[in-house]
Design a protein around this motif. Structure first.
Motif, short mmCIF file in Angstrom:
data_model
loop_
_atom_site.label_atom_id
_atom_site.label_comp_id
_atom_site.label_asym_id
_atom_site.label_seq_id
_atom_site.Cartn_x
_atom_site.Cartn_y
_atom_site.Cartn_z
N ILE B 99 0.82 -1.22 0.00
CA ILE B 99 0.00 0.00 0.00
C ILE B 99 0.86 1.27 0.00
N PRO B 100 1.84 1.38 0.92
CA PRO B 100 2.68 2.59 0.86
C PRO B 100 3.39 2.73 -0.48
N SER B 101 3.82 1.60 -1.07
CA SER B 101 4.49 1.70 -2.37
C SER B 101 3.57 2.31 -3.41
N LEU B 102 2.32 1.91 -3.41
CA LEU B 102 1.37 2.47 -4.39
C LEU B 102 1.16 3.96 -4.15
N ILE B 103 1.04 4.35 -2.88
CA ILE B 103 0.87 5.78 -2.58
C ILE B 103 2.06 6.57 -3.12
N LEU B 104 3.26 6.00 -2.92
CA LEU B 104 4.47 6.71 -3.35
C LEU B 104 4.51 6.87 -4.86
N ILE B 105 4.10 5.82 -5.57
CA ILE B 105 4.08 5.92 -7.03
C ILE B 105 3.11 7.01 -7.46
N ALA B 106 1.95 7.03 -6.82
CA ALA B 106 0.96 8.06 -7.15
C ALA B 106 1.52 9.45 -6.90
N MET B 107 2.34 9.58 -5.89
CA MET B 107 2.93 10.87 -5.54
C MET B 107 4.04 11.26 -6.51
N ALA B 108 4.77 10.24 -6.97
CA ALA B 108 5.94 10.51 -7.82
C ALA B 108 5.54 11.10 -9.17
N VAL B 109 4.35 10.75 -9.65
CA VAL B 109 3.94 11.20 -10.99
C VAL B 109 3.82 12.73 -11.09
N PRO B 110 2.98 13.37 -10.25
CA PRO B 110 2.91 14.84 -10.37
C PRO B 110 4.23 15.52 -10.00
N ALA B 111 4.97 14.92 -9.05
CA ALA B 111 6.24 15.53 -8.65
C ALA B 111 7.20 15.57 -9.84
N THR B 112 7.22 14.49 -10.63
CA THR B 112 8.09 14.44 -11.79
C THR B 112 7.73 15.52 -12.80
N SER B 113 6.43 15.71 -13.00
CA SER B 113 6.04 16.67 -14.03
C SER B 113 6.39 18.09 -13.60
N THR B 114 6.21 18.42 -12.30
CA THR B 114 6.58 19.77 -11.84
C THR B 114 8.10 19.97 -11.94
N LEU B 115 8.84 18.94 -11.59
CA LEU B 115 10.30 19.06 -11.65
C LEU B 115 10.77 19.33 -13.08
N LYS B 116 10.11 18.66 -14.03
CA LYS B 116 10.46 18.90 -15.43
C LYS B 116 10.23 20.36 -15.78
N LYS B 117 9.14 20.91 -15.29
CA LYS B 117 8.81 22.30 -15.59
C LYS B 117 9.88 23.23 -15.01
N ILE B 118 10.30 22.93 -13.77
CA ILE B 118 11.33 23.76 -13.14
C ILE B 118 12.61 23.76 -13.97
N TYR B 119 12.88 22.62 -14.60
CA TYR B 119 14.13 22.50 -15.35
C TYR B 119 14.04 23.03 -16.77
N ASP B 120 12.85 23.43 -17.21
CA ASP B 120 12.68 23.85 -18.59
C ASP B 120 13.02 25.34 -18.74
N THR B 121 14.28 25.64 -18.99
CA THR B 121 14.69 27.05 -19.08
C THR B 121 14.73 27.54 -20.52
N ASP B 122 14.20 26.75 -21.45
CA ASP B 122 14.24 27.16 -22.87
C ASP B 122 13.34 28.37 -23.13
N ASP B 123 13.59 29.03 -24.25
CA ASP B 123 12.75 30.11 -24.76
C ASP B 123 12.55 31.25 -23.77
N ALA B 124 13.62 31.64 -23.10
CA ALA B 124 13.48 32.76 -22.18
C ALA B 124 13.46 34.07 -22.97
N ASP B 125 12.73 35.07 -22.41
CA ASP B 125 12.67 36.38 -23.08
C ASP B 125 13.90 37.21 -22.74
N MET B 126 14.45 37.00 -21.55
CA MET B 126 15.66 37.73 -21.18
C MET B 126 16.43 36.94 -20.13
N SER B 127 17.71 37.29 -19.93
CA SER B 127 18.53 36.55 -18.97
C SER B 127 19.25 37.50 -18.03
#
Lengths: 516, 378
Positions: B99-127
């Motif tokens: 049961i805890p393993s399943l909860i963790l997997i469910a948690m890992a999915v949205p966490a992964t997608s937000t982390l990807k967003k944080i790392y997406d520094t492409d197409d910036a308007d200024m630096s």
């Protein structure tokens, strides 16, 4: 019979007796606990309200650094080694530790290490002021001159730990009584066996990283100096490769202590013994592959962040198994709540709270907000104070009657528990809030936004400190004038240590007991 | 003794809970409990992840602690409970592993997608290049020929002398970072001396600033306003005193600010040619000294983590060595290179001040043009 202890000082200087050495370890760690505690109170006094009132920022940094180092290496680790020295031979039916002379040495180099570390406070430039994690280059190019003494002290502490671990492994693997198979060993012995392997694996890594610092400082290398082609992040990888197993070194023996106490006072065998052993081994293994979760903000590639995030989340599984097993041990027992039981139950509850915040910290994107704030301070104090400190305290109350032959005073013991319990929660729970509100750790002064919770934390800290003075009084009073303890001490006690008289004679199990 | 036990278990627990709750009940908004939701898409995602994992933990906590308290109340010896003797169940162990393993997997999915967003520094308007120094930040607008240092502006008297604290005590700077609203701004984060960490909670941006590395982070803030943060990595004595202030302004306000700042910079550059009087240099020098030098060398030149200026070998020695130390620092020590941090006027002023203040009375002075020439290698 020329087998009794020597008289006077030479008994303690030259002893090879596991009980004497265990006692010295425990007293030494308690002394360090008080010294580190006073430093914590200096920190909390400065943080009582905004503005700089008591110390200057540089001294504040020396206090946070020394508090961390002394508590980790001086209080918690030697205390567990002390418990191991006393209890492992008694629990496995051995007459003493396997390597008694080395045992003496591994204790007696410790006071020198800490005297050296403490002396840095009086040196020009002051004591180490770069945090107990001593990140380079703050701890190399930018460090006060005393850093060299710090490095040498760490070397000695490491040597002590490694020798202690070799001794514990040699004892457990070679000196068990006939019939005491590995899977019959008490869980405390198991957790220490695994801890000892962790220590042997990572203390050399710590020694390596401080030696690299020494080279950078004095011999012109540039391991961690970017200007010389070195890499400051390399320091963090090496440090945390040691550092993460290190935090489990401070908690696995605690699991063992609590797994001994809960069944005694629930009058029911430990639930899921073999799954407890496997869970401990699993946690120990995972501890080697999660270190970079301390470094989510250093700019690792996305792939590395994900790997370390998933591995870290995985730790929740075996840790959860342990907590569930403890609850199942209590379930349908016949419980009484003497002082060791109170500390053990508080351990389970509060350590679990620390585990929850650990799970929250494991979520890398959210860690960008938690990292290096008081939320982290709250987290690791919840796993270390009710985790390590409470379990050690529980162990002392539990085994003290066996060690000195006297019962402690139950009312005083419970008073100590409730003071410590209240003090701890008043100190550390509000730190979750100040951290979430955005207060970075290791700052000597702060905006008024954080003022209220900091004041509460400081009040709690002094209460917690006072509770430890009561603890000292209780222990001394018990040794000097407590009422006689029986051989079994506790109604529900099981195990070889309860088959010898109280106090345990200077030499026990000269002929090995039979274990069925 | 057993009834005693029960009494002792109950009352203090209640009392300690009360102590914890009282301030929370009595308090106003100052008793902040939770993380900021922030003002960016990422910060709001981070906040909701934080709340999800918090509620998961809370539910597990209620179940586990509920079971514990139930058994502590029901299964006590004083109530005549007899101990059962079960000690093993593979089935149960499997359940509470899976049961805890399943909860963790469910948690890992949205966490992964937000982390990807944080790392997406492409197409910036200024630096903006963000550089950490002990104990200040430098902002360099890439492609705009504009850069400046950002120092704590809270007066020392509020910190050390108990003077009434301002509204933004320790969270205010002399030159804030200004960025336009609605634009993707990339931060290139590095450090000059030790490791720092650039953190603004409302943007959910925290990036370690590490010498030898340039790491990327980004933000897009739609809401104009002032957002404050602090250095989040222990970086020495004044780690607690290097805040971050970000002003988000509309594109037109931002453009106006940019023009003004460039004009100001040109003015300062022009001053390099001017000859200042001794008194002007001393007055400016004292201000610069308190801002840039006092933290290490003491407000009165008496020394601190750095050596004293009073009767120091450098301040009372040959003037060209003094200029070299200020401009280039001393390699392998805490003495930074101030050549970039101070403009020519400030450097000339502070050198003159160090040589003549603190009873050093050397009687000499240098002009901005001398510093300029030194930097040019003349």
């Amino acid at each position: 019979m020329a087998h009794g202890p020597d008289k006077g000082l030479s008994r303690w200087l030259f002893t090879t007796n596991h009980k004497d050495i265990g006692s010295m370890y425990l007293w030494f760690s308690f002394l360090m606990f008080l010294v580190g505690g006073v430093m914590a109170l200096i920190i909390r006094a400065e943080l009582f309200e905004p503005g700089m009132q008591i110390v200057d920022p540089n001294f504040f940094n020396q206090m946070t650094t020394m508090h961390g180092l002394i508590m980790v290496f001086g209080a918690v680790m030697p205390a567990f080694v002390g418990l191991a020295n006393w209890m492992v031979p008694l629990m496995i039916g051995a007459p003493d530790m396997a390597l008694p002379r080395m045992n003496n040495w591994s204790f007696w180099i410790l006071p020198f290490a800490f005297a050296m570390l403490g002396s840095t406070l009086f040196m020009e430039g002051g004591a180490p002021n770069f945090g107990w994690t001593f990140y380079a280059p703050l701890s190399t190019t930018y460090a006060p001159p005393s850093v060299t003494f710090f490095i040498f002290a760490v070397h000695i502490m490491g040597a002590s730990s490694i020798m202690g671990s070799i001794n514990i492994i040699a004892t457990i693997l070679n000196m068990r009584a006939p019939g005491m198979t590995l899977m019959k060993m008490p869980l405390f012995v198991w957790t220490w066996l695994i801890t000892a392997y962790l220590l042997i694996a990572v203390m050399p890594v710590l020694a390596g990283v401080v030696t690299m610092m020494l080279m950078d400082i004095h011999f012109g290398t540039a391991f961690f100096d970017a200007a010389g082609g070195g890499d400051p992040v390399l320091f963090q990888h090496i440090f945390w490769f040691f550092g993460h197993p290190e935090v489990y070194i401070m908690i696995l023996p605690a699991f063992g202590v609590v797994s001994a106490i809960l069944p005694t006072f629930a009058r029911k065998p430990l639930f899921g013994y073999s799954s407890m052993v496997y869970a401990t081994a699993a946690i120990a293994f995972l501890s080697f592959i999660v270190w970079a979760h301390h470094m989510f903000t250093v700019g690792m590639p996305l792939f590395a962040e994900l790997v370390f995030m998933y591995a870290t989340m995985l730790i929740a599984v075996p840790t959860g198994v342990k907590v569930f097993n403890w609850v199942a041990t209590m379930w349908k027992g016949s419980m009484t709540f003497e002082t060791p039981m109170l500390f053990a139950i508080a351990f389970v509850i509060l350590f679990t709270i620390g585990g929850f915040s650990g799970l929250m910290l494991a979520i890398a994107p959210v860690d960008f907000q938690y990292h290096d704030t008081y939320f982290v301070v709250a987290h690791f104090h919840y796993v270390l104070v009710p985790g390590a400190i409470f379990s050690i305290t529980a162990g002392v109350y539990y085994w003290l009657p066996k060690w000195c032959g006297h019962m402690y005073n139950e009312v005083l013991g419970k008073t100590h528990f409730w003071l410590a319990f209240a003090g701890l929660n008043i100190t550390f729970f509000p730190m979750h809030f100040s951290g979430l509100a955005g207060m970075p750790r290791r700052i000597p002064d702060y905006h008024d936004l954080f003022a209220d919770w900091n004041m509460i934390s400081s009040i709690g800290a002094f209460l917690f400190g006072a509770a430890q003075i009561l603890f000292l009084y209780i222990v001394i009073r018990t040794i000097v004038s407590g009422r006689k303890a029986t051989q079994e001490v506790w109604e529900g006690s099981h195990g070889l240590e309860w088959t010898v008289p109280s106090p345990a004679p200077y030499h026990t199990f000269d002929t090995p007991p039979e274990v069925k | 003794m057993l009834s005693n036990t029960k009494k002792l278990l109950g009352t203090p627990l209640l009392a300690s809970l009360l102590v914890l709750l009282l301030p929370a009940l009595a308090g106003a908004s100052e008793w902040r409990l939770n993380m900021t939701q922030g003002v960016t898409e990422v910060s709001q995602e981070v906040y909701s992840l934080h709340m999800i994992i918090f509620w998961i933990c809370t539910v597990i906590g209620v179940v586990v602690f509920g079971a514990m308290f139930y058994t502590m109340i029901m299964h006590r010896k004083s109530k005549g409970a007899k101990a059962a003797n079960f000690h093993h169940s593979t089935q149960v162990e499997i359940i509470w592993t899976v049961i805890p393993s399943l909860i963790l997997i469910a948690m890992a999915v949205p966490a992964t997608s937000t982390l990807k967003k944080i790392y997406d520094t492409d197409d910036a308007d200024m630096s903006v290049l963000v550089t950490g120094y002990q104990w200040k930040w430098k902002y360099e607008y890439l492609g705009e020929d504009l850069s400046f240092f950002s120092n704590l502006s809270t007066p020392q008297s509020q910190i050390y002398e108990g003077e009434a604290r301002g509204e933004n005590y320790l969270l205010e700077v002399d030159n804030p970072l200004v960025i336009p609203a609605g634009k993707k701004v990339k931060f290139l984060v590095t450090a000059q001396d030790v490791i720092h960490s650039w953190w603004v909670p409302d943007l959910a941006v925290k990036r370690d600033a590490i010498p030898g590395y340039v790491h990327e982070a980004w933000t897009r803030v739609d809401k104009e306003g002032i957002y404050r943060g602090q250095c989040a990595e222990l970086c020495g004595k004044d780690h607690g005193f290097m805040p971050i202030e970000v002003h988000v302004r509309s594109q037109s306000d931002y453009n106006e600010w940019l023009t003004q700042e460039k004009a100001k910079a040109a003015e300062i550059a022009a001053l390099t040619q001017k000859t200042f009087s001794f008194d002007e240099l001393m007055a400016e020098g004292e201000a610069v000294y308190q801002r840039a030098c006092a933290a290490c060398h003491g407000p009165g030149g008496e020394g601190g983590v750095g050596p004293a200026i009073i009767k120091s070998k450098v301040a009372t020695g040959p003037i060209d060595i003094h200029i070299d130390v200020i401009v280039n620092g001393i390699t392998g020590t805490m003495m930074q290179a101030f050549g970039e941090q101070l403009n020519e006027v400030e450097a000339a002023a502070v050198i003159t001040y160090q040589r003549n203040g603190f009873n050093n009375n050397m009687g000499d002075e240098i002009q901005p043009i001398d510093v300029y020439n030194f930097k040019q290698g003349n």
